[in-house]
Design a protein around this motif. Structure first.
Motif, PDB file in Angstrom:
ATOM      1  N   LEU A 158     -99.357 -44.458 -26.105  1.00  0.00           N
ATOM      2  CA  LEU A 158     -99.809 -44.262 -27.483  1.00  0.00           C
ATOM      3  C   LEU A 158     -98.843 -44.929 -28.445  1.00  0.00           C
ATOM      4  N   ILE A 159     -97.563 -44.705 -28.200  1.00  0.00           N
ATOM      5  CA  ILE A 159     -96.565 -45.383 -29.026  1.00  0.00           C
ATOM      6  C   ILE A 159     -96.375 -46.782 -28.461  1.00  0.00           C
ATOM      7  N   THR A 160     -96.430 -47.760 -29.330  1.00  0.00           N
ATOM      8  CA  THR A 160     -96.385 -49.128 -28.838  1.00  0.00           C
ATOM      9  C   THR A 160     -95.758 -50.051 -29.867  1.00  0.00           C
ATOM     10  N   PHE A 171    -100.671 -46.935 -37.750  1.00  0.00           N
ATOM     11  CA  PHE A 171     -99.695 -46.006 -38.298  1.00  0.00           C
ATOM     12  C   PHE A 171     -98.315 -46.357 -37.763  1.00  0.00           C
ATOM     13  N   ILE A 202     -98.416 -46.049 -33.584  1.00  0.00           N
ATOM     14  CA  ILE A 202     -99.332 -45.416 -32.642  1.00  0.00           C
ATOM     15  C   ILE A 202    -100.560 -46.296 -32.555  1.00  0.00           C
TER      16      ILE A 202
ATOM     17  N   THR B 174     -96.705 -42.508 -40.651  1.00  0.00           N
ATOM     18  CA  THR B 174     -96.915 -42.912 -42.045  1.00  0.00           C
ATOM     19  C   THR B 174     -97.624 -44.259 -42.151  1.00  0.00           C
ATOM     20  N   GLU B 240     -92.669 -39.795 -24.803  1.00  0.00           N
ATOM     21  CA  GLU B 240     -94.128 -39.641 -24.754  1.00  0.00           C
ATOM     22  C   GLU B 240     -94.497 -39.208 -23.351  1.00  0.00           C
ATOM     23  N   ARG B 452     -91.778 -44.465 -22.519  1.00  0.00           N
ATOM     24  CA  ARG B 452     -91.067 -44.591 -23.792  1.00  0.00           C
ATOM     25  C   ARG B 452     -89.867 -43.671 -23.776  1.00  0.00           C
ATOM     26  N   CYS B 457     -89.195 -49.304 -25.899  1.00  0.00           N
ATOM     27  CA  CYS B 457     -90.615 -49.255 -26.239  1.00  0.00           C
ATOM     28  C   CYS B 457     -91.171 -50.660 -26.103  1.00  0.00           C
TER      29      CYS B 457
END
Lengths: 459, 459
Positions: A158-160, A171, A202, B174, B240, B452, B457
């Motif tokens: 999801l985090i990339t 985001f 994300i 954000t 994550e 992650r 990342c």
């Protein structure tokens, strides 16, 4: 026991004593007896509980209010005069009461807008209970379809730091303190001080990572949350939604359409088989003809037609379009609607003008179109979008240069073409769009338990 | 066709012609014939392809390099001298070549550390291919367990403004430009200008929202990504990871343990039944005795013992502890290890000192402990953590005040106790911890396709 098991085996429990726990959905009391509309949430069906003044706490029971949690012991009997069943209570115990300011009262029908304001309670209404149960069952049907056929469920991150949709739509994620941001020597925010030592996001898609997995497992799918920052307040946009993104090696555009068609029919049939009560409820109260629409889809053959030929049909139609159909352009909502009505069923539209599609799609031999396909479904518009991917390393780099796509963050993705690359294809399906189609509920905010839209992130 | 189908129906295909697409995992060529170790990634098994100089492109084939994508047509035959099968090729076509700088060469065994650097390629190695297939199958087993029993799969939100783990452990999300942040009149960052008009986070748990769903459906589970900002570089921490969080109404701590035990046995058995090749591979190359460990778990009965009694056992043990056992304290890794060895199997430890546990857990009648339970498993430590939740509105508020928990953002959560609240319980299982247990692979970075961790990342 659960009502779900009871309703599956009514004969077995008839005239037997059972104990159930759940909630009062409605309550009518007379002088010497009373009826409780009882639900435990494990199935669409409710059970009527009948009690009378033989029970020692009869007076108390008559005061149990709507929304309260109760435990009931009694005998399952056939209702007098009907084919239905009811529970003749021998004991009714209050487990948790519910005060008069409970927002979900029997009188009046709260609007969906009001119910969105109490998202944490709305799954207790008949409508939302049915919607989110269908959501659960449809999600399982998707897993079942792919797992039964040997696809690997790929948990893409999801985090990339890489994304093929463009970072302006993503985001940002950070652990930095906004009121005390570290600065570099040029006075810019120093992202090397963030947890991942750089700017992270994300994701809006798992496709890139999915392709890497498909080059190892041949057939994979993702199914997880995705995010877009769009500031659109429409019925079809949410900032957080779930996507299914299968990716298949050694598969061209035709093979991809076969899979899309088979999968969709499987999922719709699974929901019809396992949520018939819910579908009939939606058919009655939300979208007349829904059940017939779904049944028809399962038994139909999807049309396959090129974008060029679709434009021909639109141009020849005796209709004054708001947006004029054009061979080089996308098609508008009014066109989608016309085409699915024209063919009276789902339509795959293939081979789109390359300029309006993504950089990773395979350019056809004509040099003008790409091997992309959108599935248009009656009443839902575009349900899936997919393409054959450019598997040729040099052609991909050339296309990226033409379209101004930065190679550096996706170099690993390009390398997939260098190391044993092959023809491969994939598609994405927005899960909420499927649910809108399955339930007839029109607004995306009403098929997500806790929707996130601009300005709205309560709970 | 897929190798997966072939290996399931070998008899059916014996002496028949088949065509397969996949990758060269190894290649040995002699003067007049050659062997290709062929895999298409759809199952653990590889197939040996034999070709000889009767093929017109024989010279070419001998040069096909490791990692290349190929299509092979041939006849499935029994290998001479063994019980195995091989494919006698009549046609071998190169679909995508693979240059000499391909990092996964047959010679030498790359370290896991090196393979992490090429996370996009490592699913092609025997080890990671097996790990991530088990990940997929175990994920499906979890869905199957809950769906077969009528649980609703609840998609709780990832972006949230409320969280029971504390916002200091959460990533901020954000759309604001870090180098051009809007300020309010006090010079602070004006979060009302952000997309959701306030500070939002990506969540560390779906529990709060899951409880709301359980109060409607009785039995729900979540299964999705969760996030923590911990800056720990250990074998068991990632920023994550995926969590499963079931929540069950009308269920106390004993009922919860029943579910945890049944679910874990179901999932382990499902993986043994459906990934036997992978498990035997791990048993051979990763953790000796793994298969026996898993089989034993399926057939064991889990011990249930209070934290107090565990401390008694630890105090009485003839061991010099690094951390002295204490009735009011958590137990350390060394204690976990001792206890599972002491009972020679999985152990539920119940009724923990309230001061070291979360604010939403039900305080027992002794006023000192909470109805919490951790499951300790031999070789994996704490695999699940759960509790009965405080269902009494007033007691919950009192406990929050004692522990300094702000009521405002979780008022809706507290209201669940006001509106038909009831005894309910839930637990969380870290999916990666389960995978570490199932595969014997020790590092969390090696059971997540694209992990992650602080500073990492990529992709």
């Amino acid at each position: 026991m659960d009502l779900r098991d009871l309703f599956k085996n009514l004969d077995e429990y008839l005239n037997k004593e059972i104990t159930i726990c759940g909630w009062i959905r409605n309550h009518r009391d007379q002088k010497t007896f009373g009826f409780i509309d009882f639900s435990d949430g494990t199935c669409h069906e409710h059970l009527q509980v009948v009690y009378n003044n033989n029970l020692e706490n009869f007076e108390q029971i008559t005061k149990f209010s709507l929304g309260s949690a109760i435990e009931v012991t009694g005998t399952l009997v056939e209702s007098e005069g009907t084919q239905d069943y009811e529970l003749k209570a021998t004991k009714v115990t209050l487990l948790g009461d519910c005060p008069g300011d409970y927002p979900l009262q029997a009188k009046g029908r709260p609007t969906r807008e009001f119910l969105r304001e109490i998202a944490y309670l709305r799954p207790r209404t008949n409508l939302f209970q049915a919607v989110f149960r269908v959501r659960s069952v449809a999600a399982y049907a998707i897993h079942k379809y792919f797992q039964d056929r040997g696809y690997v469920y790929a948990h893409t991150p999801l985090i990339t730091t890489t994304d093929c949709e463009g970072s302006d739509q993503m985001f940002k994620v950070t652990t930095l303190d906004f009121n005390n941001l570290p600065k570099d020597k040029d006075g810019k925010v120093d992202m090397t001080k963030d947890l991942f030592s750089k700017q992270s996001y994300i994701t809006g898609t798992g496709q890139l990572h999915g392709e890497a997995m498909a080059m190892a497992y041949k057939k994979i799918y993702t199914f997880g949350p995705t995010f877009r920052t769009e500031k659109s307040n429409t019925k079809t946009h949410a900032n957080e939604f779930w996507m299914i993104e299968p990716e298949i090696a050694f598969c061209d555009l035709n093979g991809l359409m076969d899979i899309e068609e088979e999968m969709l029919k499987f999922v719709v049939k699974y929901v019809l088989d396992n949520c018939l009560g819910e579908i009939e409820f939606f058919d009655k109260f939300v979208e007349k003809g829904l059940k017939e629409k779904l049944t028809k889809l399962v038994n139909s053959e999807f049309v396959r037609i090129s974008h060029h030929d679709v434009i021909d049909i639109l141009k020849n139609a005796d209709i004054k379009w708001e947006f004029a159909p054009d061979y080089g352009e996308d098609i508008a909502k009014e066109h989608e609607k016309y085409i699915t009505e024209y063919f009276n069923g789902p339509v795959f539209i293939t081979n789109w003008p390359k300029d309006i599609k993504a950089w990773y799609m395979k350019v056809n031999e004509d040099g003008e179109t790409v091997a992309a396909v959108d599935l248009e479904v009656p009443g839902a518009g575009e349900l899936m979008g997919g393409s054959q991917r450019e598997e040729n390393y040099k052609k991909l780099l050339q296309r990226m240069e033409e379209m101004g796509v930065d190679k550096e963050p996706v170099e690993w993705f390009c390398n997939l073409r260098k190391f044993g690359g092959c023809v491969h294809s994939g598609f994405g399906m927005g899960f909420e769009r499927l649910l809108i189609y399955l339930t007839g509920v029109e607004n995306i905010r009403d098929v997500i338990p806790f929707p996130r839209t601009p300005g709205n992130c309560e709970y």
